[in-house]
Design an enzyme around this catalytic site. Structure first.
Site, PDB file in Angstrom:
ATOM      1  N   SER A  71       0.965  -1.291  -0.128  1.00 53.52           N
ATOM      2  CA  SER A  71      -0.017  -0.068  -0.112  1.00 53.52           C
ATOM      3  C   SER A  71       0.783   1.153   0.106  1.00 53.52           C
ATOM      4  O   SER A  71       0.151   2.507   0.005  1.00 53.52           O
ATOM      5  CB  SER A  71      -0.921  -0.040   1.267  1.00 53.52           C
ATOM      6  OG  SER A  71      -2.004  -0.827   0.876  1.00 53.52           O
ATOM      7  N   LYS A 123      -0.076   3.466  -2.654  1.00 55.13           N
ATOM      8  CA  LYS A 123      -1.054   4.661  -2.597  1.00 55.13           C
ATOM      9  C   LYS A 123      -0.440   6.125  -2.412  1.00 55.13           C
ATOM     10  O   LYS A 123      -1.221   7.077  -2.506  1.00 55.13           O
ATOM     11  CB  LYS A 123      -2.001   4.223  -1.396  1.00 55.13           C
ATOM     12  CG  LYS A 123      -2.770   3.109  -1.456  1.00 55.13           C
ATOM     13  CD  LYS A 123      -3.756   2.877  -0.418  1.00 55.13           C
ATOM     14  CE  LYS A 123      -4.762   1.622  -0.664  1.00 55.13           C
ATOM     15  NZ  LYS A 123      -4.170   0.318  -0.165  1.00 55.13           N
ATOM     16  N   SER A 160      -6.312   3.661   4.374  1.00 53.14           N
ATOM     17  CA  SER A 160      -5.633   2.671   3.542  1.00 53.14           C
ATOM     18  C   SER A 160      -6.777   1.933   2.469  1.00 53.14           C
ATOM     19  O   SER A 160      -6.286   0.813   2.182  1.00 53.14           O
ATOM     20  CB  SER A 160      -4.667   1.672   3.928  1.00 53.14           C
ATOM     21  OG  SER A 160      -3.889   1.130   2.896  1.00 53.14           O
ATOM     22  N   LYS A 181       2.957   6.434   5.268  1.00 52.31           N
ATOM     23  CA  LYS A 181       1.946   5.495   4.744  1.00 52.31           C
ATOM     24  C   LYS A 181       2.618   4.379   5.011  1.00 52.31           C
ATOM     25  O   LYS A 181       3.912   3.992   5.094  1.00 52.31           O
ATOM     26  CB  LYS A 181       1.696   5.564   3.350  1.00 52.31           C
ATOM     27  CG  LYS A 181       1.111   4.670   2.633  1.00 52.31           C
ATOM     28  CD  LYS A 181      -0.382   5.192   3.121  1.00 52.31           C
ATOM     29  CE  LYS A 181      -1.663   4.364   2.587  1.00 52.31           C
ATOM     30  NZ  LYS A 181      -1.727   3.251   3.608  1.00 52.31           N
TER      31      LYS A 181
END
Length: 380
Positions: free
Chosen positions: A58, A61, A118, A220
């Protein structure tokens, strides 16, 4: 003798001696790959397998949101635009924001769903809103990766879900994180938001460092079975911002713990300094055959430097400027170099550029300068 003693005391009390730079080896982390950089200077303080191509999970992202920020900046979309949720977004696997098919969700809420929760569903919804399809959006992601210098990164989707060839590196992700912070400061505070509630479901940010360390304000997390536990984090202390990337840790707590080791090491043993502003006049120099006699010289971009803590007083700045500079002069042309050294190590070498245009002088003024320059060159 008494007078001599007093003089010697005054002399030595006026001198300052910088302590030697003693820095231990950087910590060895329980992770596949990691890097620590100073956000201002771009200096790499610690790295291990930083160019190893790995699945980013992720962390992908970050690029998804970067593309959306760019579209918002261009005015192509707006924060309050309502995005219709497709079946594909609604049915997405993995972590979710829990948006429902057929409903309309503002862009800003989808951004929060991507960053804080997320949400794979939110990522796909934004991709489809910006580009029509996720596939078209991924093409834009890869174009931005090239433009940002992410030379070992290829995206196959907007979520980070496992896909053949979907890969990046710790170094590339640190570049991306730095650009998010520097280019899109308006939206960066979203990364330190600890909770977000949507559809009556409140979820906490998966970045444990936001809860552990008050210096940390982003960025993140990522996790898949293939990628392990990953974390891109950033923190500030005394005006210095560090960015760390840890990939392939063993658990959620491990990725946070290992990231904190990097940040603590960087803040303890290094410091960041802004030497000069962009376009600041650093030197002036004689100009021949011009309408003006003096040229202002500086550097194109602001000059930041990262050095071992306590060594600022030992920096040596030298300027090397072309001996004879003649008009016409165009702003931005190079006329020398600025070097910054610490001991025997050259830490920075930047070109000195003209900060102003200077037109060529009239005929008679040029003749006078030709004569002056002849004798100047002769005797110098």
């Amino acid at each position: 003798m008494r007078l001599l003693t007093v003089c010697l005391v005054l002399l030595f009390s006026s001198l300052t001696f910088a302590a030697p730079s003693i820095i231990p080896k950087p910590p060895v982390l329980a992770a596949s790959s990691y890097i620590l950089i100073d956000a201002n200077s771009g200096e790499v303080l610690v790295e291990h397998n930083a160019d190893e191509v790995l699945p980013p999970a992720s962390l992908t992202k970050m690029m998804t949101t970067f593309v959306v920020y760019e579209e918002l900046g261009y005015g192509n979309i707006k924060e309050d635009d309502l995005t219709r949720i497709s079946v594909k977004a609604w049915k997405s696997e993995g972590s979710r924001m829990f948006i429902r098919e057929g409903t309309y969700v503002p862009v800003i809420d989808l951004l929060k769903g991507v960053i804080i929760q997320s949400g794979n569903d939110a990522s796909i919804a934004l991709a489809e809103y910006v580009s029509g399809t996720e596939e078209a959006f991924v093409d834009i992601m890869n174009q931005y990766a090239v433009s940002l210098g992410m030379s070992n990164t290829t995206f196959k989707n907007a979520t980070g879900l496992p896909a053949k060839g979907h890969a990046s590196t710790a170094r590339d992700l640190s570049l991306l994180a730095n650009r998010i912070i520097s280019d899109h400061g308006k939206y960066y505070p979203l990364y330190k938001q600890k909770k977000f509630k949507y559809n009556n479901i409140e979820q906490s940010n998966r970045n444990l460092l936001l809860f552990w360390d008050p210096r940390v304000d982003g960025l993140k997390t990522g996790h898949t079975e293939e990628a392990g536990f990953c974390l891109v984090s950033s923190a500030t202390e005394d005006g210095m911002r560090l960015i760390s990337v840890v990939m392939g840790a063993k658990s959620e707590r491990a990725r946070a713990r290992e990231s904190q080791k990097l940040l603590t090491y960087g803040f303890r043993y290094y410091e960041s300094h802004k030497l000069y502003d962009a376009q600041e006049t650093l030197q002036t120099h004689r100009v021949w055959m011009g309408e003006k006699d003096e040229l202002e010289l500086g550097v194109k971009d602001g000059a930041y430097i990262t050095i071992p803590r306590g060594q600022k007083g030992n920096l040596d700045v030298q300027y090397s400027i072309d001996d004879v500079i003649k008009a016409p002069i165009i702003k931005g042309m190079e006329y020398g170099h600025m070097t910054v050294s610490l001991g025997d190590d050259v830490l920075m070498d930047k070109p000195l550029i003209a900060l102003n245009d200077i037109e060529e002088a009239g005929f008679f003024s040029r003749i006078v300068d030709y004569i002056k320059l002849f004798f100047y060159s002769l005797f110098s």
